[in-house]
Structures are given as C-alpha cells and as structure tokens.
Write a protein that holds these residues in place. Structure first.
Motif, PDB file in Angstrom:
ATOM      1  N   LEU B 242       6.128 -12.447  -5.052  1.00  9.44           N
ATOM      2  CA  LEU B 242       4.999 -11.540  -4.851  1.00  9.44           C
ATOM      3  C   LEU B 242       4.103 -11.525  -6.087  1.00  9.44           C
ATOM      4  O   LEU B 242       2.872 -11.614  -5.989  1.00  9.44           O
ATOM      5  N   ASP B 243       4.718 -11.439  -7.257  1.00  7.74           N
ATOM      6  CA  ASP B 243       3.973 -11.439  -8.522  1.00  7.74           C
ATOM      7  C   ASP B 243       3.124 -12.691  -8.666  1.00  7.74           C
ATOM      8  O   ASP B 243       1.941 -12.628  -8.991  1.00  7.74           O
ATOM      9  N   ARG B 246       0.303 -12.955  -6.157  1.00  6.14           N
ATOM     10  CA  ARG B 246      -0.776 -12.015  -6.470  1.00  6.14           C
ATOM     11  C   ARG B 246      -1.688 -12.605  -7.550  1.00  6.14           C
ATOM     12  O   ARG B 246      -2.906 -12.592  -7.438  1.00  6.14           O
ATOM     13  N   GLN B 247      -1.050 -13.171  -8.575  1.00  6.35           N
ATOM     14  CA  GLN B 247      -1.812 -13.785  -9.665  1.00  6.35           C
ATOM     15  C   GLN B 247      -2.665 -14.958  -9.132  1.00  6.35           C
ATOM     16  O   GLN B 247      -3.863 -15.058  -9.420  1.00  6.35           O
ATOM     17  N   LEU B 249      -3.712 -15.527  -6.145  1.00 13.20           N
ATOM     18  CA  LEU B 249      -4.775 -15.100  -5.237  1.00 13.20           C
ATOM     19  C   LEU B 249      -5.968 -14.519  -5.986  1.00 13.20           C
ATOM     20  O   LEU B 249      -7.099 -14.562  -5.498  1.00 13.20           O
ATOM     21  N   VAL B 250      -5.720 -13.987  -7.170  1.00  8.46           N
ATOM     22  CA  VAL B 250      -6.839 -13.500  -7.988  1.00  8.46           C
ATOM     23  C   VAL B 250      -7.598 -14.685  -8.587  1.00  8.46           C
ATOM     24  O   VAL B 250      -8.823 -14.708  -8.614  1.00  8.46           O
ATOM     25  N   THR B 275       2.690  -8.505   2.850  1.00  8.58           N
ATOM     26  CA  THR B 275       2.581  -7.384   1.920  1.00  8.58           C
ATOM     27  C   THR B 275       1.258  -7.409   1.150  1.00  8.58           C
ATOM     28  O   THR B 275       0.700  -6.376   0.814  1.00  8.58           O
ATOM     29  N   LEU B 276       0.766  -8.636   0.884  1.00  7.15           N
ATOM     30  CA  LEU B 276      -0.353  -8.773  -0.041  1.00  7.15           C
ATOM     31  C   LEU B 276      -1.704  -8.356   0.524  1.00  7.15           C
ATOM     32  O   LEU B 276      -2.595  -7.941  -0.216  1.00  7.15           O
ATOM     33  N   GLY B 277      -1.898  -8.520   1.817  1.00  8.05           N
ATOM     34  CA  GLY B 277      -3.203  -8.127   2.370  1.00  8.05           C
ATOM     35  C   GLY B 277      -3.345  -8.565   3.799  1.00  8.05           C
ATOM     36  O   GLY B 277      -2.573  -9.384   4.297  1.00  8.05           O
ATOM     37  N   VAL B 299      -5.086 -13.944   3.378  1.00  8.43           N
ATOM     38  CA  VAL B 299      -4.932 -12.693   2.642  1.00  8.43           C
ATOM     39  C   VAL B 299      -6.295 -12.331   2.061  1.00  8.43           C
ATOM     40  O   VAL B 299      -6.849 -13.078   1.251  1.00  8.43           O
ATOM     41  N   ASP B 300      -6.844 -11.223   2.517  1.00  6.31           N
ATOM     42  CA  ASP B 300      -8.173 -10.796   2.077  1.00  6.31           C
ATOM     43  C   ASP B 300      -9.183 -11.932   2.127  1.00  6.31           C
ATOM     44  O   ASP B 300      -9.932 -12.169   1.171  1.00  6.31           O
TER      45      ASP B 300
END
Lengths: 411, 411
Positions: B242-243, B246-247, B249-250, B275-277, B299-300
């Motif tokens: 997940l960490d 997330r990184q 995807l940014v 979970t992420l979006g 995701v988003d």
C-alpha cells in the motif's frame, strides 16, 4: 568523372561499401537500464543457472508423481499434507517429502527434496487440514520449471552484434549482469548543400526553400540508434564543401551530404570526396527509383554518402544504405526487411532492371491489408508523411497490377 | 473478492479501462530535433506554401510548353537561350521568358515568369551558345513542382495525437516550425512483488530468483516512449504494498505491479488497489494465454495493472494493454497491430473463447515467411529472447495447423 562509374544495384553498392569500410566503433560499458536498442560488443554467457532450483509454476501441492498415478474424481489418491513451502525460502532445510506425502506450494516456490511434480490446487480436494485427495494424476516434471531450464550455466545467452530488446534486458538481469559492453552509437554528420536552402527559422525569399533533409535524416539516424549532428547548410563551392567535410570526418563515423541533385553540384561533391582520402568515390548512381543520383564513398575507412536532394529520394536511400550500417554496423541479410504483404489497389508501372520503391498507405478491409500508393513527385515531403510504409517492386518486374501482392516495410 | 469479477476479453478490458482513465498529460514545447517519437499535443497547420514558387525538378531548360509541341529528334524545336536561373535566386527580378525562348535551369531552380514547363537536358541539343534544339515535346507543368504543391498555406499538416516520425520532422522544418507542442512522456512506475525476488546484483540463495520483470517491463515502457522508473521489490504484505503503491501513484501517471502470480498475493494487491481510490479494481483476469491472472484497476483516474509474475505473461499483457496507452494515450483501433502473415511450421492447439499468443521465430524460405513456435513455459524469459515475434490465435479458433497462416507482430 561520372562516366567512369557504373550505376550499381543496391546489392552491389552494399558489397562495395562493405569491402572498404574499416572504421570500428569504440566499446563502452553501460548500465542495463540504459542498454535498450544498443548493440552488444561481445558474446555474453551465463554464470548461474536460472532458476537455481526446481520451481513450481502453479499454486498447489508438491508430490511424488507416482503417488498420484491412477487417481480419478471418483477414486482420488489420498496424501498426507506434511509441509508447506514458503516463497523465497530454502526448502532443503525443511526436510524431505516422503512417499504418500504432499506439501502445500505457491507458484514460484522451491520444490522440496523428494518431490518431482506439482498438483494444481484445482485437482485436489481438502478432506481435513492434514489430508488431500488428488483427483487427476500428474507425471514427473508436471507444473515445474527445472533448475537451469530457463538458462543453464555456461549457456551463451546473447551474441556480439545483437541489438538489445526489452526481453534481453530481462534475461541479462536474470543472470546478474547489471552492466553490458556495447558499441558506442555511430556519430553521424549531416551536411546540407545548396544555394537555395535557408534554415528553418528563416523566411525563405523567392527561389529559396527551407532545409528539409537535415531534419528528416536526423530523425532517421536517431531512429536507427545513431547520434546525429547537423552541420548546417554549405554553399555549392568546392572549398567550403571540402572544409566542412573534413571537419565532419574528424568528428563523426559516417557522413551524409544531402542536396546537390543537379549534376554540377554532384560533381563538386564527388571531387571533394576523392580529394579527402582513399578510396574516395565508389559509385555514382544506384539503379533504384527514387534515389538514383546517389554517390557512395569511403574516405579513410569511413562511409560518406552523397544523398539526392529530393527528400523522398534521400530518405529511401538512407533506409537502404545507411540504416543497416547504423543499426548493425554492416549489411546483414535481413529476410524480414520488407515483412508485410499487402494487396495493391492500382496498377503501377516500373522499369525492368531498376528497383522501385513506392510510398504506400496501408489499410485493412475484410482482414486483407491493402497498399494504396501515395502518388506525387519525390520532391514532396508531404507524400512521405501521408504514407505508412515503403513497398518494393523488384528489379526483374516491370510493374505491379491492382490485386497483386507486394512486400512492404512499415515506417 | 475475485469471484465478483468476470474474466474479460482484451477488448472488454480495454473498454473498461478507457471509460475510467481520466488523467491527462501535461504539454511541453520541445525543439524539433528532440521531437522524434513524441506525441503531438495539438493540430498543426502550415503558414507558408511549400515550395513558395514554381520549381524545376530536373536539370534542363525552362520553356513555354507550347513552343515544344510537335518537336522530334529529326525535327527539333529551336529555342533561343536568353537567360540562366541561378539556385536560390529570385528569377522574377531577371525578367520574363518570352515566346521562342529557353532559360537554363538547375534542379530546384525557380521557374522564370512566362515559363510553364522544363525540358530535361537529355532531350535537348546545343547548337551554339545561344540556341538549343528540343527533341521531345513537354506539356505545361512537366518537370515542375508548383508553388504550394507540397504544402498549401493553411493546410492541416499533422494532427493532435500523431506520433512524430522522421519524415514528420522534415515536414515541420519545411513549414518553419522549429519547436513543437507534445505531450510529456507517460511516467511509469514499476513495482515488483514477491518474497522470492532479489536484486540483479545479489546472488540468489536456494528458493530465490533475481527480479526479471522490472527490467523487461522497463525496456517495454522505454520502447513505447514512456519514462519508466523502477520502485524495486516489495515484500508480500499489505502495508508495504500500500505504501509503495501510494508513492508511485503520486509520482507517476501509470503504475505496474508485477509478480504475485499466486492467488494470495493477487488478492492482497487487489485489496490494496481498492483501498487507494475509486473505482479500484475493474477486472480480475483476462481471457488470454499467457497472461490470464491480470488485474486491471483505475485509481483516481490513473491506470494500475497487476501483471502476472511469469515474465512472458507480463510482457504479453504489457504489449496488449499498456503499450497502446503509453504510445497513443488510448486504445485506438490499429489494423496493423499484427501486420505480418506467416505460415505455421507445426500444429498448435488452443482453447476456444481464449486468445492465445505464441512466441514465434520467423524465417523466410522461397519467399515465404514461416512462423516456428518457440515452445516452453511462460516462466522462461529465454523463450522470449529466442522469439522474433508474437503470433495471435483468435478466440474463435481451437488452434492452428501446420501450413496455416497466422498473424504476427514483430518484436
């Protein structure tokens, strides 16, 4: 002077060039991630086996195949679950699988000693935590990759001269090579000649046109993995041309002169090339259309091409004579150079004894790929832009008819 | 959770992804020489005509065509040579060509006012310095490129979304565009998952293998014009995954997870993506072989793919679902995606309702291109290295027979 040189076929022109080109490229070591499209400078072989152990290719149970022989849905083979393989763990340390036993194993897990096959989880039924029924037999080796099955130690994995593709990077990573010896890219010098040419940013006056060829050739060189450099526009006089050629030959591995489609300028270029070093001009004209007025030379081991001034002609000749040198350092037999078969939408004539290259727009209808010739003079860059490939009419043919198939190279 | 998702066809998977991807790429202006392979961000049109004047395509004489009508070798048309066109000069300033006159003109020279055709030097005889005989008639427009014939002012020259080829650089130079607006390359984040993986430079222990996929996928992304970045190996636990996701995807526009062929890991990945979006996971499995255990998510607005762990499977799915997004920002209909027709050397079975992709080695014999399947499990990267292309068996077929033709995409 032109009279001394026969017009050559593409094959002869390649032979002549190959015989005289002696310049070699330096070798450099590059990180694996920067090696895509680069040409290997030596043969590479593997030190280790890949994988280093027998590996499951499925989620399921490691077993001795003979324990499953004869198993069916109505009469499963019952096995005791006595272990579990964890990903990335050394199974040897965990003991041995014995007759009548099964170990849980994930895709990619290391086969325990004693096991010789994997049963897919789909063909098992769990009776209780310690017992499974196998409903379909497996043979030894089923659902396993053997140690060294991908790459065996000592295997030659890739050969000198190979141009690296994405899967090759994967293979090299697998055997632990994080850097590779490759040839440096060919440095290509691009000189445009012509009193009528102006730079892109200038507004052409009457009688003037912007330099198209430098950009198109730069693109072709870059696409072939070379390191192109534009030397700008040289006026049509012997001294300036000689100066610029001399500079480019010092700084580059291959030099392109473009423009000078008129006879006078071609003669000036040929004279300059003969002045610069041996053997100088090798041929003066090739039997293709477009692209006939091409000068091929080698100066002190380095190839120099006098390409036609018409952009389409220059690009076709580049494709046939320059691209192979940039990509492979040679003219290898490439049976897939024109890999697409397409059906002509109309008749096109050509002269026997001359290869013709047609700009074609490809499209598909009812599963058939059609080649629709883009008509227009070879001075028109827009015809190359409208085309999706180049079709070849071989020298022995006098044309192609609508409905006939032709071989095409995609842009 | 996996049960909630149907296995999708490639076409359905593409449709689903297209519907949910909303992220757009920034636009940047790049110099023309750096624009090869980049995707145009807007339609471009021409300001000027190319060429800006009527231009000779041959060395010869500018004439009024009607003055040559009826000319033959035995009865040439005699014309007075009253001028000479110099390359790059404004001919208008030098006066007008009148009836019965001819001006010497080089290839690329500007046609003098009053002339409407060019006679090739081969079809003239010089009687004296001031007189030629024309031995073959020309029609108006012969051996001339008209002003604006290549590109007319206001012409749309290239469209938004077009990927620039060498000839396109030539065209843009011709109309004076030295810089072009293009989309920034897609930033691709590559994450490998698996407790069995070690880095290239490490020596794998028993049960361990080096990470192959990160490198092969990096190569594929770079080859498709993207800007890939390797995020390294993540262990198979929800929090680390997940960490890292997330990184990535940014920092990226598209993210690839690879590895995790075993069911447990795929479920962890799918849970992390949900979970992420929104909308999260779109499909869980595609009806192809190899490549079935593929997770597709958005995701988003950004696409995320959970690719299979087997290198061949991961590369095939990349080719089908990721490459078009990187190259075209979409899934365009590409009738030339599998452009080569090749003849199978042996029978290969496949299941109806599933597209099969075969690694094939292509060769040519007696003019026919043959496809020889490279056999071997999809875990073996060496099979991709030995292959020269990928052949497709359509979903409606149950296999192909030796001698049958099949459609191939070259690597």
């Amino acid at each position: 002077m032109g009279e001394l040189f026969q017009v050559r076929t593409v094959r002869d022109a390649r032979e002549l060039l190959r015989k005289h080109i002696t310049a070699t490229l330096p070798v450099e070591q590059v990180p694996l991630l920067e090696a895509l499209g680069r040409r290997l400078a030596r043969d590479l072989s593997a030190m280790d086996a890949v994988p280093g152990f027998d590996r499951s290719t499925m989620d399921g149970f490691a077993v001795r195949a003979r324990d499953t022989f004869g198993a069916t849905e109505s009469l499963p083979a019952y096995l005791n679950v006595t272990g579990e393989v964890l990903m990335g763990r050394n199974t040897t340390a965990a003991g041995k699988l014995n007759a009548g036993q099964a170990w849980r194993i994930p895709t990619g897990g290391m086969l325990p000693s004693g096991a010789d096959a994997v049963v897919m989880v789909e063909y098992t039924e769990e009776l209780d935590e310690r017992t499974i029924g196998v409903t379909r037999p497996v043979a030894p080796g089923d659902h396993i990759v053997r140690a060294g099955e991908d790459i065996a130690p000592g295997d030659g994995v890739l050969s000198r001269g190979h141009v690296l593709r994405p899967q090759d990077l994967g293979l090299l990573a697998a055997v632990g090579l994080s850097g590779v010896p490759v040839f440096e890219p060919v440095r290509v010098g691009i000189i445009s000649t012509g009193d009528e040419l102006v730079e892109t940013l200038e507004q052409p006056g009457p009688g003037q046109v912007r330099d198209i060829n430098s950009y198109a050739l730069y693109g072709q060189a870059a696409a072939a993995g070379a390191r192109p450099r534009i030397y700008g526009i040289v006026r049509d006089d012997f001294a300036s041309l000689l100066d610029k050629l001399r500079q480019a030959l010092v700084e580059c591995d291959l030099v392109l002169l473009s423009g000078g489609s008129s006879v006078g300028i071609r003669d000036v270029a040929a004279r300059a090339l003969d002045t610069l070093g041996a053997p100088g001009v090798l041929f003066h004209g090739i039997s293709i259309k477009p692209g006939k007025p091409t000068v091929g030379a080698v100066v002190d081991g380095k190839p120099v091409f006098g390409l036609p001034g018409h952009p389409v002609s220059a690009m076709v000749v580049f494709d046939l004579l320059v691209t192979p040198l940039l990509r492979y350092g040679d003219y290898p037999d490439d049976p897939l150079e024109f890999p697409v078969r397409a059906r002509m939408t109309r008749n096109m004539r050509s002269a026997a004894g001359r290869e013709d290259y047609l700009r074609v727009r490809l499209y598909r209808e009812n599963g058939i790929i059609f080649a629709d010739p883009v008509l227009g003079k070879s001075g028109l860059i827009s015809t190359m832009v409208r085309a999706s490939g180049l079709a070849r009419i071989p020298a022995e043919k006098e044309g192609v008819e609508a409905g006939e198939y032709i071989e095409v190279k995609l842009f």
